[in-house]
Write an enzyme that holds these catalytic residues in place. Structure first.
Site, short mmCIF file in Angstrom:
data_model
loop_
_atom_site.label_atom_id
_atom_site.label_comp_id
_atom_site.label_asym_id
_atom_site.label_seq_id
_atom_site.Cartn_x
_atom_site.Cartn_y
_atom_site.Cartn_z
N LYS A 55 38.11 55.85 137.71
CA LYS A 55 38.06 55.67 139.17
C LYS A 55 36.72 56.04 139.80
O LYS A 55 36.38 55.57 140.89
CB LYS A 55 39.18 56.48 139.82
N SER A 309 43.09 54.81 130.55
CA SER A 309 42.47 54.86 131.88
C SER A 309 42.26 56.26 132.44
O SER A 309 41.44 56.45 133.33
CB SER A 309 43.31 54.05 132.87
#
Length: 416
Positions: A55, A309
């Site tokens: 992110k 992720s």
């Protein structure tokens, strides 16, 4: 609505902005998974990113393109945790102020990490039960104070930044066949998917969502971006009621397949990655590997990249993760047991009903004033899931009346 072919996303420019800020994370060949699925499986380890998730890429790429006037005022974001850390780190790096909205249920570990990465540059506001709740509050605050909002996924600059995951993958593995990507709001899949399709037109792109929050799959099936009602928030990094309008348009065009995986199966993957590969992943970070079973026939003999992720997993959640895994695997069962009104009933249950490898993990009488013959809540962990029918047969044989709580969701949630 723009589609992937109508939008110009400059991934090379984003890569240049980010190359001295983010870590080029490893692309690791996984021998265990490759042998199991008879193919070459590589894990893109964004759990080893500076803020332990990808992110940071989208957040910094967007903030780096703001005007000086916007930077001086400060920024606002809403996040379930990982985007917040990316924004916090970016604020520290740029020396600007940030106001970060997070759901009240955000794991403490993610809240503390956000504060740490912000290093005095950010103010945290915990509000609402879901990402969508805190997003609403963050947008109100943004408008009232005339600040720049940093979307977690539905902005082309964010999508562009997330796409640099794909840039790095192709630097390390110039040619492969399948990419499996987790989907929450869709920023990673939209950015990475767009870049990979540009470079490898024949690549197969697969998106994965948690079964309890299938916002992208539902929208694709209905042909328009819709907002879900209640969702299961367990996979907090990917549990959104509505994906981005921009990301939906791109993913609908690019993805070759869209899958969902059960939360319990995600938990099994988390435990296996930890125990067998020494990889710590959060629930959203395990989605891509969890999906391998569903596509095992399609990936045989191919080169496959799974994006891990994120690795922001709170150690306090591990007991819950283990419990969900055992329930999903059929190894943990709960019952209401009414013991026969005869001496030694409990001893009989332990000695004659349970198999040698079975274990009582919970036992409590439901009626505190009727412990001799009242019903009891009993949790049993089996050695093998296949032993369950035999356990039920022995209960019936010895005249124990039982209610199987695993089959009654309402009772299960109330009592367990």
């Amino acid at each position: 609505m723009d589609t992937a072919t109508e939008v110009h996303l400059d991934f090379d420019a984003a890569y240049q902005r980010l190359k001295d800020v983010v870590k080029h994370t490893p692309l690791e060949y996984n021998e265990r998974l490759s042998a199991k699925y008879e193919c070459e499986i590589y894990l893109k380890r964004e759990d080893l990113q500076i803020v332990r998730s990808y992110k940071l890429r989208g957040a910094y790429n967007l903030i780096a393109q703001l005007s000086q006037e916007q930077l001086d005022k400060g920024v606002v974001c809403a996040s379930a945790g990982n985007h917040a850390q990316g924004v916090a780190y970016s604020c520290k790096k740029k020396g600007i102020k940030g106001v970060i909205y997070m759901p009240e249920i955000t794991p403490k570990q993610k809240v503390k990490q956000t504060e740490m990465f912000g290093n005095g540059n950010v103010e945290l506001v915990l509000t609402g039960d879901t990402f969508d709740d805190c997003l609403r509050e963050a947008l109100i605050y943004t408008k009232e104070h005339g600040l720049a909002f940093i979307p977690p996924f539905d902005d082309y600059r964010t999508i562009e930044g997330q796409g640099t995951v794909g840039v790095e993958i192709l630097q390390d593995l110039p040619n492969f066949d399948v990419a499996i990507m987790p989907i929450g709001g869709g920023g990673l899949a939209a950015g990475m998917g767009t870049y990979l399709k540009q470079q490898l037109p024949n690549i197969t792109l697969i998106g994965v969502e948690p079964e309890g929050a299938p916002s992208m799959l539902t929208s694709m099936n209905k042909g328009e971006n819709i907002t879900l009602g209640d969702i299961d928030r367990f996979v907090d990094g990917a549990a959104v009621k509505r994906v981005g309008d921009k990301t939906f348009a791109i993913c609908r065009e690019l993805l070759d397949e869209m899958l969902t995986v059960p939360e319990g199966k995600v938990c099994t993957t988390i435990l296996k990655l930890y125990n067998e590969d020494a990889i710590v992943v959060e629930p959203a970070g395990a989605l891509s590997v969890t999906a391998l079973d569903a596509v095992k026939d399609k990936i045989k003999g191919k080169k496959v990249v799974c994006v891990i992720s994120g690795g922001n997993n709170d150690i306090d959640r591990m007991q819950e993760i283990k419990e969900k895994s055992l329930l999903y695997e059929g190894l943990k069962h709960y019952f209401i047991v009414r013991f026969p009104q005869r001496p030694g009933a409990l001893k009989l249950f332990v000695n004659n009903v349970l198999a040698p490898g079975d274990d009582i993990t919970r036992f409590e009488f439901i009626k505190k004033n009727s412990k001799e013959n009242g019903p009891a809540l009993v949790g049993i962990e089996l050695k093998n899931a296949e032993d369950y029918p035999a356990l039920l047969e022995r209960m019936a044989e010895h005249r124990f009346e039982v209610i199987e709580l695993n089959r009654d969701q309402t009772l299960f949630e109330y009592l367990v």
